[in-house]
Design a protein around this motif. Sequence first.
Motif, PDB file in Angstrom:
ATOM      1  N   LEU A   1     -33.993 -50.871 -24.075  1.00 31.15           N
ATOM      2  CA  LEU A   1     -35.214 -50.061 -24.196  1.00 31.15           C
ATOM      3  C   LEU A   1     -36.453 -50.724 -23.588  1.00 31.15           C
ATOM      4  O   LEU A   1     -37.583 -50.416 -23.973  1.00 31.15           O
ATOM      5  CB  LEU A   1     -35.488 -49.736 -25.674  1.00 31.15           C
ATOM      6  CG  LEU A   1     -34.360 -49.008 -26.418  1.00 31.15           C
ATOM      7  CD1 LEU A   1     -34.705 -48.870 -27.891  1.00 31.15           C
ATOM      8  CD2 LEU A   1     -34.099 -47.653 -25.796  1.00 31.15           C
ATOM      9  N   GLY A   2     -36.247 -51.660 -22.669  1.00 29.53           N
ATOM     10  CA  GLY A   2     -37.386 -52.338 -22.060  1.00 29.53           C
ATOM     11  C   GLY A   2     -38.042 -53.377 -22.941  1.00 29.53           C
ATOM     12  O   GLY A   2     -39.073 -53.957 -22.583  1.00 29.53           O
TER      13      GLY A   2
ATOM     14  N   TYR B   1     -38.432 -50.333 -19.282  1.00 27.16           N
ATOM     15  CA  TYR B   1     -37.230 -49.527 -19.492  1.00 27.16           C
ATOM     16  C   TYR B   1     -36.959 -48.635 -18.287  1.00 27.16           C
ATOM     17  O   TYR B   1     -35.848 -48.607 -17.744  1.00 27.16           O
ATOM     18  CB  TYR B   1     -37.422 -48.680 -20.744  1.00 27.16           C
ATOM     19  CG  TYR B   1     -36.203 -47.901 -21.170  1.00 27.16           C
ATOM     20  CD1 TYR B   1     -35.065 -48.561 -21.620  1.00 27.16           C
ATOM     21  CD2 TYR B   1     -36.199 -46.505 -21.148  1.00 27.16           C
ATOM     22  CE1 TYR B   1     -33.943 -47.842 -22.031  1.00 27.16           C
ATOM     23  CE2 TYR B   1     -35.094 -45.784 -21.550  1.00 27.16           C
ATOM     24  CZ  TYR B   1     -33.965 -46.457 -21.985  1.00 27.16           C
ATOM     25  OH  TYR B   1     -32.858 -45.760 -22.386  1.00 27.16           O
TER      26      TYR B   1
END
Length: 468
Positions: free
Chosen positions: A50-51, A222
């Motif tokens: 998710l970054g 992300y």
Amino acid sequence: MIFVGGIQVLILLIALVRGKALAIMLGPEGVGVIGTVDQFIITVAQLSALGIPFAAMKSMSAAHSQSEEDFRRTFAVFARILLTISVVVAVVASSTELLAHSMFSGLSEYRDILVLALFAVPSMILTILIAHTFASAQMPKAASIYNLIFALVLAVAALVGAKMGGIWGFYFGTVLAGVAVLAAAFLWLRRKMGLGPLDRAKPVWRELSGKRLIVDTAVSAYANLVSASALLLLVRYVVLQSEGEAEVGLLQSALGVALSAGSILATLTALYLAPSLNRDVPPVEKFRSAGSFAKTAAFYMMLGGLPVALFPGLVLTILYTSAFTGAAAMLILCLIWQGLSLVMTTYSHLLVGIDRPLAVTVTTLVSVAAGIAAVFLLVEDWGATAAPLALIITVVVRIGLIAVLLLAQNGMPMPWGVLARYFCVTLAIGGAAYLFDMSVTVPDAAGFAFRGLYAAAVTGLMWVWNRA
């Protein structure tokens, strides 16, 4: 910087030895399958993370400039998040075949390998956090040493597994080695730096609430990492479906060599430039730092890429086998892509550093969409060569978009010196392919002499320019 560069050379050598061993043991077909599966796993890891690892680096860099206590608390928050994600990924991997059969019919016969390889995702996520933790603490040497240990242990375990059990054994060894190295790393962080995921810290939701910039940075990272990984997976998959396993194996060799040529500078960008651009300094200083780094990187990209461009068939034979010399043209294009990617990455980090992460997201998505369209449009006429052409188009589109944002909205001076240098790097690498016969693996004495003169002239001019 010299120490970190030296360590990265060792990591590069490990990757090259790994690639050579796999080429000998499994041939172009096996290399093509492993390259595609590896990119599938990288894409899943980026989707799952998710970054957050990059957002953690930005937040930890800022916290470290405040106090050691803030740094420890920030590490604990992000370590908890990523450990939770890793557990979820492991559970999913153990209970489902995920996308292996339904969405990737071309890899359906390898679905058992894909499921096993998914267990490498947690170690891939967490090892990024550990390297970023060292970098955020202004310890780039420790980060590079950790990356070296991780690469060495995984390469040895994977090759032993491949020797004993083919592709399945390769991933079995990778998974076991990743867990072992991560366990040792977390133990070291606890004993030497006092960092641990269970340390006292704010609850995750309280830490992130009201901090829009952290969330925006995570979204940006992300979009950037997932779309880049998905694009690399897609171009391999399109070639696999259109041209077969052997052709995607040739593509994998070209990508592997080019990524290796650019890996040292990519690591220096992550360990030196990115943390410095996220510290609390005026934007004008960040503009200056990005430009200075990009100019220096251009010279070293020339230094690393030109010998490969002059002897592509020989390099592919040495690093793989003679069966891979058909990838010479793709290798030249991949080198150009890597050179342009350095510009793109430098100024993407700059956008994040001046707190414009969502702008990075937009430029990423638009450019990747252009790359995806390109590979589908070109593959019928260009075959496997469509893949590096699509990657070049992606980078050029993104550089243009980033330049517009930085110049028009953020007041950055036009980096004419940077653009000119990378234009020359592109001309030098492309000129090597134009002037000399790429089909010749080992040139005669005259061929070696002319190539040497070309390299000396081009490198000398770039060196003088860099010193001016």
